[in-house]
Design a protein around this motif. Sequence first.
Motif, PDB file in Angstrom:
ATOM      1  N   GLY A  33       8.369  16.350  -4.467  1.00  0.00           N
ATOM      2  CA  GLY A  33      10.140  15.694  -4.394  1.00  0.00           C
ATOM      3  C   GLY A  33      10.533  16.328  -3.088  1.00  0.00           C
ATOM      4  N   THR A  34       9.186  16.752  -2.403  1.00  0.00           N
ATOM      5  CA  THR A  34       9.211  16.256  -0.892  1.00  0.00           C
ATOM      6  C   THR A  34       8.675  16.040   0.518  1.00  0.00           C
ATOM      7  N   PHE A  35       9.350  14.789   1.114  1.00  0.00           N
ATOM      8  CA  PHE A  35       8.616  14.092   1.624  1.00  0.00           C
ATOM      9  C   PHE A  35       7.181  14.908   2.526  1.00  0.00           C
ATOM     10  N   CYS A  36       7.782  15.776   3.913  1.00  0.00           N
ATOM     11  CA  CYS A  36       7.379  16.227   4.885  1.00  0.00           C
ATOM     12  C   CYS A  36       7.631  17.369   5.523  1.00  0.00           C
ATOM     13  N   ALA A  37       6.683  18.886   5.216  1.00  0.00           N
ATOM     14  CA  ALA A  37       7.527  19.874   6.009  1.00  0.00           C
ATOM     15  C   ALA A  37       7.124  19.779   7.687  1.00  0.00           C
ATOM     16  N   GLY A  38       7.187  19.342   7.861  1.00  0.00           N
ATOM     17  CA  GLY A  38       6.148  19.003   9.035  1.00  0.00           C
ATOM     18  C   GLY A  38       4.734  19.626   9.218  1.00  0.00           C
ATOM     19  N   MET A  39       3.979  20.043  10.173  1.00  0.00           N
ATOM     20  CA  MET A  39       2.788  20.919   9.980  1.00  0.00           C
ATOM     21  C   MET A  39       2.035  21.787   9.753  1.00  0.00           C
ATOM     22  N   ASP A  40       1.239  22.286   9.438  1.00  0.00           N
ATOM     23  CA  ASP A  40       1.099  23.262   8.389  1.00  0.00           C
ATOM     24  C   ASP A  40       0.926  24.879   9.962  1.00  0.00           C
ATOM     25  N   LEU A  41       2.266  25.266   9.943  1.00  0.00           N
ATOM     26  CA  LEU A  41       2.028  26.315  10.914  1.00  0.00           C
ATOM     27  C   LEU A  41       0.743  27.473  10.913  1.00  0.00           C
ATOM     28  N   LYS A  42       0.403  27.628   9.479  1.00  0.00           N
ATOM     29  CA  LYS A  42      -0.658  28.924   9.601  1.00  0.00           C
ATOM     30  C   LYS A  42      -1.714  28.312   9.716  1.00  0.00           C
ATOM     31  N   ARG A  43      -1.912  26.543   9.529  1.00  0.00           N
ATOM     32  CA  ARG A  43      -2.781  26.704  10.253  1.00  0.00           C
ATOM     33  C   ARG A  43      -3.486  25.854  11.956  1.00  0.00           C
ATOM     34  N   PHE A  44      -1.838  25.709  12.219  1.00  0.00           N
ATOM     35  CA  PHE A  44      -1.830  26.130  13.426  1.00  0.00           C
ATOM     36  C   PHE A  44      -1.738  26.856  14.223  1.00  0.00           C
ATOM     37  N   ALA A  45      -1.074  28.249  13.723  1.00  0.00           N
ATOM     38  CA  ALA A  45      -1.538  29.869  14.333  1.00  0.00           C
ATOM     39  C   ALA A  45      -3.463  29.870  14.344  1.00  0.00           C
TER      40      ALA A  45
ATOM     41  N   LEU B 269       0.647  -1.388  -0.259  1.00  0.00           N
ATOM     42  CA  LEU B 269      -0.136   0.392  -0.040  1.00  0.00           C
ATOM     43  C   LEU B 269       0.447   0.733   0.441  1.00  0.00           C
ATOM     44  N   VAL B 270       0.720   2.326  -0.922  1.00  0.00           N
ATOM     45  CA  VAL B 270       1.713   3.195  -0.858  1.00  0.00           C
ATOM     46  C   VAL B 270       0.340   4.657  -0.844  1.00  0.00           C
ATOM     47  N   VAL B 271       1.046   4.990   0.235  1.00  0.00           N
ATOM     48  CA  VAL B 271       0.370   6.359   0.959  1.00  0.00           C
ATOM     49  C   VAL B 271       1.332   7.508   0.901  1.00  0.00           C
ATOM     50  N   THR B 272       0.546   8.129  -0.325  1.00  0.00           N
ATOM     51  CA  THR B 272       0.978   9.869  -0.719  1.00  0.00           C
ATOM     52  C   THR B 272       0.937  11.172  -0.233  1.00  0.00           C
ATOM     53  N   VAL B 273       1.417  11.506   1.235  1.00  0.00           N
ATOM     54  CA  VAL B 273       0.688  13.207   1.542  1.00  0.00           C
ATOM     55  C   VAL B 273       1.454  13.822  -0.266  1.00  0.00           C
ATOM     56  N   ASN B 274      -0.038  14.593  -0.188  1.00  0.00           N
ATOM     57  CA  ASN B 274      -0.096  15.148  -1.527  1.00  0.00           C
ATOM     58  C   ASN B 274      -0.749  16.110  -1.435  1.00  0.00           C
ATOM     59  N   ARG B 275       0.427  17.368  -0.459  1.00  0.00           N
ATOM     60  CA  ARG B 275       0.480  18.858  -0.912  1.00  0.00           C
ATOM     61  C   ARG B 275       2.034  19.595  -1.140  1.00  0.00           C
ATOM     62  N   PRO B 276       1.512  19.787  -2.755  1.00  0.00           N
ATOM     63  CA  PRO B 276       2.904  19.702  -2.952  1.00  0.00           C
ATOM     64  C   PRO B 276       3.560  21.387  -2.100  1.00  0.00           C
ATOM     65  N   THR B 277       2.529  21.947  -2.682  1.00  0.00           N
ATOM     66  CA  THR B 277       2.934  23.524  -2.696  1.00  0.00           C
ATOM     67  C   THR B 277       2.807  23.751  -1.772  1.00  0.00           C
ATOM     68  N   GLN B 278       2.211  23.550  -0.869  1.00  0.00           N
ATOM     69  CA  GLN B 278       2.385  23.388   0.848  1.00  0.00           C
ATOM     70  C   GLN B 278       3.862  22.435   1.085  1.00  0.00           C
ATOM     71  N   LYS B 279       4.575  22.176   0.736  1.00  0.00           N
ATOM     72  CA  LYS B 279       5.454  21.251   1.119  1.00  0.00           C
ATOM     73  C   LYS B 279       5.409  19.433   2.104  1.00  0.00           C
ATOM     74  N   ASN B 280       3.738  19.445   1.245  1.00  0.00           N
ATOM     75  CA  ASN B 280       3.196  18.488   1.761  1.00  0.00           C
ATOM     76  C   ASN B 280       2.869  18.333   3.558  1.00  0.00           C
ATOM     77  N   ALA B 281       2.719  20.015   4.560  1.00  0.00           N
ATOM     78  CA  ALA B 281       2.449  20.354   5.584  1.00  0.00           C
ATOM     79  C   ALA B 281       1.280  19.772   5.880  1.00  0.00           C
ATOM     80  N   MET B 282       1.990  18.858   7.313  1.00  0.00           N
ATOM     81  CA  MET B 282       0.568  18.452   7.594  1.00  0.00           C
ATOM     82  C   MET B 282      -0.556  19.057   8.087  1.00  0.00           C
ATOM     83  N   THR B 283      -1.975  18.486   7.655  1.00  0.00           N
ATOM     84  CA  THR B 283      -3.251  19.552   8.029  1.00  0.00           C
ATOM     85  C   THR B 283      -3.666  17.959   9.140  1.00  0.00           C
TER      86      THR B 283
END
Length: 256
Positions: free
Chosen positions: A60-72, A16-30
């Motif tokens: 081309g990015t794995f995940c840049a962590g949590m989405d800081l804009k949404r965290f704020a 099973l291949v699981v791909t975080v798909n937010r490339p324009t946000q560096k795959n920041a987590m939501t």
Amino acid sequence: MSAEPEVLVDRHDRVLVVTVNRPTQKNAMTLTAARLIAEAVDRLDGSPELSVAVLTGAGGTFCAGMDLKRFALGERPALPGRGFAGLVEAPPKKPIIAAVEGWALGGGCELALACDMVVASHSARFGLPEVKRGLVARGGGMIRLPQRLPRSIAMELLLTGDPIEAGRAERLGLVNRVVDDGQALKAALRLASRIAENAPLAVQCAKAVASAAPGWPQDEVWSRQAPLSDAVFASQDAQEGARAFVERREPVWSGS
């Protein structure tokens, strides 16, 4: 809002291949992505047709962590009992491999640490920069990194917030193998396919014991291992493995 799902889930035979798909946000987590990853984990563990998962990121990015804009704004990309990304506190019972291109930062690095193996491209970078932002790596970074690296190196990464490049991470044992840029997913799929060839019950037992044994009291390790390994030795697949060896053929696993 993009019409694209924030997480893509595809099946490659027993993988099973699981791909975080937010490339324009560096795959920041939501929170939405975390829920989708949790669903994928449930699918992996609940399906006898699946043996292993590969977790990766789009663009081309794995995940840049949590989405800081949404965290704020008050969003936390974590689920009760599962933690960050719906994964770090409750990894699947079956093996999971991280295929890392580019940055694995903060929660992204913790996602990689929650996986059983890591395949990385030459340009991959791993880092826990939380201290630079007044935070701490509470998604497993402070817990798992000292278990995976020499303590002094783990402390350097945790306290400076500076990243480590893939080649050094491989030399220190954090990464299984380093491949050319753009090839991490293919290499991880090859590794996953080798795992998927093996007996499912045996693979799951090996992961369960290897994951739990470091926390077992030393005078109980054999007694705690026994019921898990006994179930494997008593399985139909154990008999099939022996028959296949004698008959010089590939085994046909039933998962029972």
